[in-house]
Each structure stands twice: as C-alpha cells, then as structure tokens.
Design a protein around this motif. Structure first.
Motif, PDB file in Angstrom:
ATOM      1  N   UNK A   1      13.594   4.832  -9.323  1.00 52.69           N
ATOM      2  CA  UNK A   1      14.348   4.041 -10.300  1.00 52.69           C
ATOM      3  C   UNK A   1      14.014   2.560 -10.151  1.00 52.69           C
ATOM      4  N   UNK A   2      13.974   2.082  -8.883  1.00 51.68           N
ATOM      5  CA  UNK A   2      13.654   0.677  -8.636  1.00 51.68           C
ATOM      6  C   UNK A   2      12.258   0.304  -9.123  1.00 51.68           C
ATOM      7  N   UNK A   3      11.304   1.188  -8.929  1.00 54.63           N
ATOM      8  CA  UNK A   3       9.935   0.930  -9.379  1.00 54.63           C
ATOM      9  C   UNK A   3       9.871   0.839 -10.896  1.00 54.63           C
TER      10      UNK A   3
ATOM     11  N   UNK B   1       1.634  -4.310 -12.470  1.00 53.79           N
ATOM     12  CA  UNK B   1       2.124  -3.061 -13.065  1.00 53.79           C
ATOM     13  C   UNK B   1       1.294  -1.884 -12.565  1.00 53.79           C
ATOM     14  N   UNK B   2      -0.027  -2.076 -12.460  1.00 55.88           N
ATOM     15  CA  UNK B   2      -0.902  -1.020 -11.946  1.00 55.88           C
ATOM     16  C   UNK B   2      -0.543  -0.680 -10.505  1.00 55.88           C
ATOM     17  N   UNK B   3      -0.236  -1.710  -9.699  1.00 58.25           N
ATOM     18  CA  UNK B   3       0.157  -1.493  -8.311  1.00 58.25           C
ATOM     19  C   UNK B   3       1.434  -0.667  -8.237  1.00 58.25           C
ATOM     20  N   UNK B   4       2.405  -1.002  -9.062  1.00 59.34           N
ATOM     21  CA  UNK B   4       3.677  -0.273  -9.030  1.00 59.34           C
ATOM     22  C   UNK B   4       3.559   1.111  -9.658  1.00 59.34           C
ATOM     23  N   UNK B   5       2.594   1.275 -10.559  1.00 58.74           N
ATOM     24  CA  UNK B   5       2.324   2.615 -11.073  1.00 58.74           C
ATOM     25  C   UNK B   5       1.830   3.516  -9.940  1.00 58.74           C
ATOM     26  N   UNK B   6       1.020   2.933  -9.053  1.00 61.56           N
ATOM     27  CA  UNK B   6       0.574   3.662  -7.855  1.00 61.56           C
ATOM     28  C   UNK B   6       1.768   3.995  -6.974  1.00 61.56           C
ATOM     29  N   UNK B   7       2.668   3.015  -6.769  1.00 59.22           N
ATOM     30  CA  UNK B   7       3.882   3.276  -5.997  1.00 59.22           C
ATOM     31  C   UNK B   7       4.671   4.431  -6.593  1.00 59.22           C
ATOM     32  N   UNK B   8       4.742   4.466  -7.916  1.00 61.44           N
ATOM     33  CA  UNK B   8       5.496   5.519  -8.597  1.00 61.44           C
ATOM     34  C   UNK B   8       4.880   6.893  -8.332  1.00 61.44           C
ATOM     35  N   UNK B   9       3.559   6.964  -8.435  1.00 54.75           N
ATOM     36  CA  UNK B   9       2.862   8.228  -8.186  1.00 54.75           C
ATOM     37  C   UNK B   9       3.068   8.673  -6.750  1.00 54.75           C
ATOM     38  N   UNK B  10       2.924   7.739  -5.798  1.00 58.61           N
ATOM     39  CA  UNK B  10       3.092   8.078  -4.390  1.00 58.61           C
ATOM     40  C   UNK B  10       4.538   8.453  -4.068  1.00 58.61           C
ATOM     41  N   UNK B  11       5.482   7.865  -4.779  1.00 57.65           N
ATOM     42  CA  UNK B  11       6.889   8.202  -4.560  1.00 57.65           C
ATOM     43  C   UNK B  11       7.181   9.619  -5.034  1.00 57.65           C
ATOM     44  N   UNK B  12       6.631   9.993  -6.185  1.00 52.10           N
ATOM     45  CA  UNK B  12       6.814  11.355  -6.695  1.00 52.10           C
ATOM     46  C   UNK B  12       6.153  12.357  -5.758  1.00 52.10           C
ATOM     47  N   UNK B  13       4.930  12.007  -5.290  1.00 52.05           N
ATOM     48  CA  UNK B  13       4.246  12.865  -4.326  1.00 52.05           C
ATOM     49  C   UNK B  13       5.032  12.961  -3.029  1.00 52.05           C
TER      50      UNK B  13
ATOM     51  N   UNK C   1      -9.582  -0.411  -1.472  1.00 55.34           N
ATOM     52  CA  UNK C   1      -8.596  -1.027  -2.355  1.00 55.34           C
ATOM     53  C   UNK C   1      -8.735  -2.534  -2.391  1.00 55.34           C
ATOM     54  N   UNK C   2      -8.979  -3.137  -1.225  1.00 55.33           N
ATOM     55  CA  UNK C   2      -9.149  -4.591  -1.171  1.00 55.33           C
ATOM     56  C   UNK C   2     -10.354  -5.028  -2.005  1.00 55.33           C
ATOM     57  N   UNK C   3     -11.474  -4.336  -1.844  1.00 59.39           N
ATOM     58  CA  UNK C   3     -12.688  -4.702  -2.574  1.00 59.39           C
ATOM     59  C   UNK C   3     -12.463  -4.601  -4.081  1.00 59.39           C
ATOM     60  N   UNK C   4     -11.903  -3.484  -4.526  1.00 59.01           N
ATOM     61  CA  UNK C   4     -11.682  -3.285  -5.963  1.00 59.01           C
ATOM     62  C   UNK C   4     -10.706  -4.318  -6.527  1.00 59.01           C
ATOM     63  N   UNK C   5      -9.630  -4.561  -5.798  1.00 55.65           N
ATOM     64  CA  UNK C   5      -8.635  -5.515  -6.275  1.00 55.65           C
ATOM     65  C   UNK C   5      -9.168  -6.941  -6.268  1.00 55.65           C
TER      66      UNK C   5
ATOM     67  N   UNK D   1      -0.680  -0.138  -0.293  1.00 54.08           N
ATOM     68  CA  UNK D   1      -1.115   1.184  -0.763  1.00 54.08           C
ATOM     69  C   UNK D   1      -1.226   2.159   0.404  1.00 54.08           C
ATOM     70  N   UNK D   2      -1.871   1.696   1.474  1.00 56.75           N
ATOM     71  CA  UNK D   2      -2.043   2.553   2.649  1.00 56.75           C
ATOM     72  C   UNK D   2      -0.697   2.903   3.265  1.00 56.75           C
ATOM     73  N   UNK D   3       0.204   1.925   3.339  1.00 59.28           N
ATOM     74  CA  UNK D   3       1.528   2.174   3.889  1.00 59.28           C
ATOM     75  C   UNK D   3       2.317   3.183   3.082  1.00 59.28           C
TER      76      UNK D   3
END
Length: 203
Positions: free
Chosen positions: A48-50, A66-78, A113-117, A141-143
């Motif tokens: 919900x917070x994401x 937004x892309x970063x938090x979309x990743x957080x959302x996916x990892x949270x569901x997983x 992730x660092x290189x791409x970002x 992301x790793x965390x």
C-alpha cells in the motif's frame, strides 16, 4: 547554514508535504516495524505504501523513481508469496544466512543495477547526482531481494543504501523522506539483532 535555519527548513518541509506523502511515509514506517518483528503482514502495508509513493512520484514527475518503486512492488508481492509458501511444499520459509550463490546474485544486482542506472541517469535524465542516486537504488534493490528471500543480510544491504540516501535526500530538500530514512536506518540495526535472535530459536 545555522542549525536553527536547518531545523526551520525541515519544519517547513513537513508543512508543505501532501496528505498522500504523509500517508505513504506512515505505511512505510509500519512496514519496516513489522519486518523487524518478522511479521508477514509487513508486506500488506509495504504494498500500500509503495502504491501511494508511486502516485506522489508521478505528481512530482520523478519517473525514474517510479521504476525503482515498481521494482519494490514486484519484490514485495514475490516476498509475500515466498514468506507464505516455500517452493511447492507450502511450508513457511525460515530466516537464513546468504549462501555463496546468494552473494553472487547480490553482487550482480548491485554492480549491474548501478551500471544501468548510472547510464540511464547520466544520458537520459537531468539528474545532478547520478553516482549517489544509482548507488542508493542498486543497493536497495539487492536488499529488497534478500528481504524477499528472508535472508538476514537484507538489513545490511538496506542500511548501506540508507547511509548514502540520508545526505542525498537532505541535499534534495526532501526532508520528510530524509527523516524517514534516518528512522529506517535505526530500525534496520535493531531488525538485524531481532532476526538474529529469531534464527537461534526457529530450528
């Protein structure tokens, strides 16, 4: 800048934040406190917070965030699924330490992730802090991946990210999120200690 001026800026920052941003921060606080207690319900508040944070970032036109938090959302569901069911045995996953394979994945996430970002922020955005921003995101992301896998080292990676994020957020005058990150830094330390105690009793 004097301390009184700095405190005044923080106070003004609090007053200028929207109710949506405050609500997003509140859910973030609840989520990390529940994570510290090893409660699966942390993911419900986190999701919900994401989602609320994504709305705030959209209004601010911070599309990379937004892309970063979309990743957080996916990892949270997983993570919600993984914490509830382990593989096909439907047994609750225990807290464990990282294996060599896990550390290899972590290294891949952080470096890749660092290189791409960094490339994205440098050549496709007007970011003035691509080095710090890319480092904060890649370690976070790793965390988050380690948190989803219920690895105790997730607190270490998240705090490496928090350590760099705190001055970055203050630099960007995002005082509410900076104060939240200070709080998350402290909670992550206690979270590591709490999880270590749980590990000693779960087997």
């Amino acid at each position: 800048m004097h301390i009184s001026e700095f405190i005044e800026q923080i106070q003004n920052g609090f007053l200028q934040t929207s109710w949506l941003e405050r609500l997003a921060v509140l859910f973030g606080i609840v989520q990390v406190l529940l994570s510290r207690k090893n409660k699966i319900s942390n993911y419900f508040f986190g999701i919900i917070g994401i989602c609320l944070t994504i709305f705030v970032l959209y209004n601010a036109k911070l599309y990379a965030e937004i892309l970063l938090h979309a990743y957080y959302l996916i990892m949270s569901i997983y993570g919600l699924w993984y914490w509830k069911f382990r593989n096909q045995s439907q047994q609750q996953a225990y807290i464990t330490r990282c294996s060599r394979q896990d550390w290899s994945v972590v290294a891949g996430i952080v470096v890749g992730g660092y290189f791409l970002l960094f490339v994205f922020l440098t050549y496709f955005t007007d970011s003035d802090v691509p080095i710090m921003d890319a480092f904060v995101s890649s370690t976070a992301w790793a965390g988050m991946w380690l948190l989803a896998k219920r690895k105790i080292e997730n607190w270490i990676l998240l705090n490496i990210s928090n350590f760099v994020a705190i001055p970055l957020l203050f630099h960007k005058e995002l005082y509410l999120f900076a104060c939240l990150t200070v709080f998350l830094f402290i909670v992550a330390i206690s979270g590591y200690i709490k999880w270590k105690k749980i590990m000693s009793t779960q087997f």
